[in-house]
Scaffold this active site. Structure first.
Site, short mmCIF file in Angstrom:
data_model
loop_
_atom_site.label_atom_id
_atom_site.label_comp_id
_atom_site.label_asym_id
_atom_site.label_seq_id
_atom_site.Cartn_x
_atom_site.Cartn_y
_atom_site.Cartn_z
N LYS A 104 35.01 14.25 -49.84
CA LYS A 104 35.69 15.52 -49.58
C LYS A 104 35.35 16.12 -48.21
CE LYS A 104 37.68 16.10 -53.60
NZ LYS A 104 39.12 16.19 -53.75
N SER B 322 47.95 14.86 -57.13
CA SER B 322 47.55 15.14 -55.75
C SER B 322 46.60 14.07 -55.21
CB SER B 322 46.86 16.49 -55.68
OG SER B 322 46.27 16.67 -54.41
N ALA B 323 46.68 13.88 -53.89
CA ALA B 323 45.80 12.90 -53.24
C ALA B 323 44.34 13.28 -53.41
CB ALA B 323 46.14 12.81 -51.76
N CYS B 324 44.07 14.58 -53.39
CA CYS B 324 42.69 15.05 -53.44
C CYS B 324 42.01 14.72 -54.77
CB CYS B 324 42.63 16.56 -53.21
SG CYS B 324 41.94 16.96 -51.61
N PHE B 325 42.81 14.39 -55.77
CA PHE B 325 42.28 14.14 -57.10
C PHE B 325 42.03 12.66 -57.32
CE2 PHE B 325 42.76 13.94 -61.80
CZ PHE B 325 41.89 14.96 -62.16
#
Lengths: 212, 386
Positions: A104, B322-325
């Site tokens: 992240k 989502s990509a973030c997931f």
């Protein structure tokens, strides 16, 4: 422990500080794009004599890390001089948050980039540049390489939809290979203008769509 | 906790657990032939009872059911086994672009081993393009793999038409029914599939057990070697307790519970679209063309991981495209194949329901979504502000 976020990250995510837009900002910057899934918009107010950031706000379209970093970075920058604020790194933000999951970290970099760009924009517009390099095609392209082509999810330079740049006495014209009436055209025009207009010697930015 | 991730896995029905327990502490012998000792015969009988229940639900014979460790193994056995058994003149593999990764990645692995692969596109609702499928399936195609119901947007594929195309060209048809088994009818007497994947843990059975239906006469090579279990198609000690649980879960699954989930699905769609301005339905607009428990909606101007995390704090478990997931940091490949924008995928939330969910949970979920999306839009640079 189920969620890979520290308590501090979750606090900032649930209750972010300094949210919104500063009224009559002295500088703004946007990094990221909806296509990437992460976007941060910063606006700030600077006390000119002391070069101190008196107010700073952010907006975020993004994941928890993105929101938390926007919140912490505005906390860190508020009340600092622009030189102090420029020295804030993503490592510093990361440390303050107690450590983001490695995957992240790129979300944190975005907020730090936005702060740097906003300050740079301020310097351009307030005669604070150490060296006044006249804007040329190379400088314009470098700035445009941060604008995302929403069709591809990559930047407009790499995907070659910016086909030409003309600079005449502070008037910049950017040619984009996209139909004028394309659904992303208006948004792309704004983003390109927002990137180029802050340059110290730029008077106007015109975006011309000449699409198939 | 309001659990709405039933397309990932489900709560094991207490009656299933109860049915399984004796096979850990009492009848724990290896299932073996009728010439064995009594405990072995008892285990074998229990295994075959479960096999019969599953076969019956598919309209198949018990000798056409091969137990595996789950959907992924069944898909691997179906595709690698069919490819290995196909002659040199039939080497082509065809699958849809929205198959589960255990099909897609298996097909790509086969492609690397010299089996030409055609991935057939889907339309904006996730339905496989039948014209393109017709072009892709030739008299050199070994096996065609098309799922019954999609894991993300719930699209139910027109299997009749797919089966017709395969039959005309003499290609084997594999159907991944992992999510639809016992929910959406699939009778191999009317849909002439050669291979069908089913799994227990998506229908209130235990993890670690699935099955592959193998139509009699279908050429299939085993991919896991060892003993001669499962009609000599799958070596390895049979997971008797889990198979018994699978059988019980199939017995319990009835049309009434499908109907109750359908009602919850309709209700959640209606409440979400009412609660969240600009919410968009992802996948088929007609709920009858979706898996009964699938609700997938995009909330524009906000990013899915943030929504999921906020909902988790409120005790609601869902996922996003989502990509973030994702582990790959790529947006949902299913939605990309459907031609959706990155933004739409990033803002997508999947709610998958089961018979254990209640009307009250559905109401609370929609209300929570309203609050969460409102809060996130307040800080979003993309949202219109009053």
């Amino acid at each position: 422990m189920s969620i890979p976020y520290t308590k501090k990250i979750l606090e900032h995510f649930m209750h972010p500080h300094n949210v919104g837009q500063v009224e009559n900002p002295d500088a703004t910057a946007t990094e990221g794009s909806p296509a990437c899934g992460d976007m941060v918009k910063l606006s700030l107010k600077v006390d000119a004599p002391t070069k101190t950031i008196t107010d700073i706000k952010f907006e975020s379209y993004g994941c928890a890390s993105n929101i938390a970093t926007g919140s912490i970075i505005t906390d860190l920058a508020k009340g600092r001089t622009i030189d102090e604020a420029k020295a804030i790194t993503w490592q510093k933000a990361n440390e303050e948050l107690g450590g983001l999951p490695p995957v992240k970290v790129h979300c944190a970099v975005l907020a730090v980039d936005a702060l740097k760009t906003a300050i740079e924009n301020y310097e351009h517009r307030h005669g604070l540049l150490k060296e006044k390099v006249p804007t040329d095609e190379k400088i314009v392209m470098k700035r445009l390489s941060r604008v995302i082509n929403p069709l591809a999810g990559l930047d407009v330079v790499r995907t070659k939809i910016v086909t030409e740049v003309r600079i005449e006495a502070g008037d910049v014209t950017v040619f984009v290979e996209l139909p004028e009436d394309h659904q992303f055209a208006a948004n792309l025009r704004n983003e390109i203008q927002e990137r180029i207009e802050p340059l110290w010697d730029v008077r106007s930015v015109n975006v011309v769509f000449r699409g198939k | 906790m309001i659990y709405l991730d039933n397309a990932a896995s489900t709560r094991v029905d207490p009656r299933v657990v109860e049915a399984m327990l004796p096979f850990f502490t009492e009848t724990y012998a290896v299932a073996s032939s009728q010439f064995s000792h009594t405990p072995g015969i008892l285990a074998k009988e229990a295994l075959d009872r479960a096999r019969s229940v599953i076969a019956e639900r598919l309209g198949a014979g018990p000798d056409e059911i091969v137990f595996t460790s789950g959907g992924t193994e069944s898909n691997n056995l179906a595709l690698k086994g069919a490819a290995a058994a196909a002659g040199p003149k039939r080497k082509g593999i065809v699958c849809s672009a929205v198959e589960h990764t255990s099909v897609l990645h298996t097909c790509r692995a086969l492609e690397k081993r010299g089996f030409p692969l055609a991935v057939v596109p889907v339309d904006g609702e996730g339905f496989v393009d039948l014209n393109r499928l017709e072009e892709a399936v030739t008299d050199q195609t070994a096996v065609v793999s098309v799922q019954q119901g999609n894991q993300e947007v719930g699209t139910l594929q027109p299997l009749d038409a797919v089966a017709d195309l395969c039959r005309k060209k003499g290609a084997l048809l594999h159907v991944d029914a992992s999510l639809s088994f016992t929910q959406t009818g699939l009778d191999v007497r009317s849909i002439p599939a050669n291979l069908v994947t089913v799994t227990a843990h998506k229908m209130h059975g235990p993890k670690g057990i699935g099955a592959l239906y193998v139509r009699k006469g279908t050429a299939l090579e085993k991919i896991q070697h060892g003993g001669y279990m499962e009609n000599d198609l799958r070596a390895g000690t049979e997971n008797v307790a889990a198979a018994v649980g699978f059988g019980k879960a199939v017995e319990i699954a009835d049309d009434a519970s499908v109907e109750s989930v359908r009602l919850l699905q309709k209700r959640l769609f209606a409440l979400l679209l009412e609660a969240v301005p600009d919410a968009q339905v992802n996948g088929p607009a007609d709920p009858a063309k979706r898996l009964c428990g699938n609700v997938n909606v995009s909330f524009p101007f906000v990013e899915g991981e943030s929504v999921v995390l906020h909902l988790d704090m409120k005790g609601i478990a869902v996922i996003t495209g989502s990509a973030c997931f994702s582990r790959s940091l790529e947006p949902s490949y299913v939605m990309m194949a459907m031609g959706y924008s990155h933004e739409r995928a990033h803002g997508s939330i999947r709610f998958t329901l089961s018979r254990f969910n209640t009307e009250d949970e559905i109401r609370r979920t929609a209300e929570a979504c309203r609050e969460v999306v409102e809060a996130l839009r307040r800080i979003s640079p993309l949202a219109k502000k009053e």
